[in-house]
Scaffold this active site. Structure first.
Site, PDB file in Angstrom:
ATOM      1  N   HIS A   1       0.801  -1.234   0.000  1.00  0.00           N
ATOM      2  CA  HIS A   1       0.000   0.000   0.000  1.00  0.00           C
ATOM      3  C   HIS A   1       0.825   1.271   0.000  1.00  0.00           C
ATOM      4  O   HIS A   1       0.327   2.325   0.376  1.00  0.00           O
ATOM      5  CB  HIS A   1      -0.980  -0.026   1.188  1.00  0.00           C
ATOM      6  CG  HIS A   1      -2.008  -1.116   1.090  1.00  0.00           C
ATOM      7  ND1 HIS A   1      -2.716  -1.609   2.161  1.00  0.00           N
ATOM      8  CD2 HIS A   1      -2.439  -1.819   0.007  1.00  0.00           C
ATOM      9  CE1 HIS A   1      -3.540  -2.568   1.748  1.00  0.00           C
ATOM     10  NE2 HIS A   1      -3.381  -2.718   0.461  1.00  0.00           N
TER      11      HIS A   1
ATOM     12  N   GLU B   1      -7.517 -10.808  17.941  1.00  0.00           N
ATOM     13  CA  GLU B   1      -8.952 -11.085  17.818  1.00  0.00           C
ATOM     14  C   GLU B   1      -9.237 -12.058  16.683  1.00  0.00           C
ATOM     15  O   GLU B   1      -8.374 -12.306  15.844  1.00  0.00           O
ATOM     16  CB  GLU B   1      -9.702  -9.778  17.510  1.00  0.00           C
ATOM     17  CG  GLU B   1      -9.731  -8.839  18.692  1.00  0.00           C
ATOM     18  CD  GLU B   1     -10.242  -7.462  18.321  1.00  0.00           C
ATOM     19  OE1 GLU B   1     -10.981  -7.352  17.321  1.00  0.00           O
ATOM     20  OE2 GLU B   1      -9.871  -6.504  19.016  1.00  0.00           O
TER      21      GLU B   1
END
Ligand code: NAD
Ligand code: ZN
Length: 248
Positions: free
Chosen positions: A117, A217
Site C-alpha cells: 500500500h 482477535e
C-alpha cells in the site's frame, strides 16, 4: 495444533512468507484503522483515505496524514518488526509483505520488503504530471505548506499510499502473489478485510502452504487458516522464534 506445531513447521520450512497489517505496529503506538483509537477529529479512516475525500478537501486529508506522520516519526519499531526484519536478513526463502505504510519494518532493518500500500513518507503528483508521475520520498515534518505543491507542475502533491478504491501497483501484486508459493504463510495483525491483501492467505492455502494467523482477535481469516494463534504479534512471534531460530 499448538505453538509447538507451528515452531516445527517453521523449522522445517524452506519458504516462509509473512503478511503484516496495522496490528504489528500497535505496540509501537500507531493506531489501527479499526481500533477505538483509530479516529481522528471524529473522522473514520475510510472517509479520509479516498480519492474523493482528497478531491473535496485536500487540506483536511493532508492534515490527517501530517498527524499520522508525526505519530509515526515519534514511534519506534517494536520486537515484532525487529524479529521479522531479522528473518528477512537471515532466513533464505523468507518474504515479508506488508500493508503498513508507516516504514517501521524498514526502520527495523527489513530487506526485500513488499509494500502493498505504498509509504506515508512518499508523495506523488495528484495531476500525474509527466515529471512527477512516480512516487518519491519526502519526509519533511512538518511539510512547509498543506497541501504541499508539486515541484514539477505547481499542482497538488498527494500521499504516496494506496487509498480505498484504488488499484495496487501490478508489479507489487505479482511479487506478493509469487510469495504465496511457500511452505508456511503467516498472516499477522491484519483484520483481513482489505482486498487483494486479504486474498493472499487463501491463495497460499490453495497452493498447499500451512497457514497461520497471529491476531489478538478473531478475523475473517480465522476459520480458513490451519492455526489461529490468539495474542499480540510482538509476543507470539517472540515465542515462535525462540526455538524456530535454533535450527536456522
Ligand atoms: P486493521 O486496522 O483493519 O486491523 C488491525 C488488526 O490488528 C485487527 O484485526 C486487530 O485485531 C489486530 N491487532 C491489534 N493489535 C494487535 C497486536 N498487538 N498483535 C496482533 N494483532 C493485533 O488493519 P489492516 O488489516 O492492516 O488494514 C487496514 C489498512 O489500513 C491497511 O491497508 C493499511 O495500509 C492501513 N493502515 C496502516 C497503518 C500503518 O501503517 N501502521 C495503520 C493503520 C492502517
Ligand atoms: Zn505535478
Amino acid at each position: 495444533m499448538t505453538l509447538d506445531d507451528v515452531r516445527q513447521r517453521l523449522r522445517d520450512a524452506r519458504r516462509v512468507t509473512a503478511l503484516t497489517g496495522a496490528g504489528v505496529s500497535a505496540a509501537s503506538g500507531i493506531p489501527t484503522f479499526r481500533g477505538a483509537d483509530g479516529l481522528w477529529r471524529n473522522f473514520r479512516a475510510e472517509t479520509l483515505a479516498t480519492p474523493g475525500a482528497f478531491a473535496k478537501d485536500p487540506r483536511l486529508v493532508w492534515e490527517w496524514y501530517e498527524w499520522r506522520r508525526q505519530l509515526i516519526a515519534a514511534a519506534k519499531p517494536n520486537p515484532a518488526h525487529e524479529l521479522l526484519a531479522r528473518w528477512t536478513r537471515e532466513r533464505a526463502g523468507f518474504t515479508l509483505i506488508t500493508q503498513n505504510v508507516d516504514g517501521l519494518h524498514e526502520r527495523a532493518g527489513a530487506d526485500r520488503l513488499v509494500r502493498l500500500h505504498g509509504s506515508i513518507w512518499h508523495v506523488r503528483c495528484w495531476n500525474r504530471c509527466g515529471a512527477g508521475d512516480r512516487d518519491w520520498r519526502d519526509d519533511r515534518l512538518p511539510l512547509p505548506s498543506l497541501p504541499p505543491p508539486c515541484p514539477h507542475c505547481g499542482g497538488l502533491l498527494r500521499p504516496g499510499v494506496v487509498w480505498f478504491g484504488e488499484s495496487l501497483d501490478p508489479d507489487v501484486v505479482s511479487a506478493a502473489t509469487a510469495a504465496t508459493a511457500c511452505d508456511v504463510f503467516l498472516t499477522i495483525g491484519t483484520s483481513a478485510v482489505v482486498y487483494p491483501a486479504a486474498g493472499l492467505v487463501h491463495e497460499a492455502k490453495r497452493r498447499g502452504a500451512f497457514t497461520v494467523e497471529i491476531n489478538t482477535e478473531t478475523t475473517e481469516a480465522s476459520s480458513a487458516v490451519d492455526v489461529a494463534l490468539r495474542g499480540k504479534a510482538e509476543e507470539v512471534l517472540a515465542q515462535l522464534a525462540r526455538s524456530a531460530d535454533s535450527e536456522v
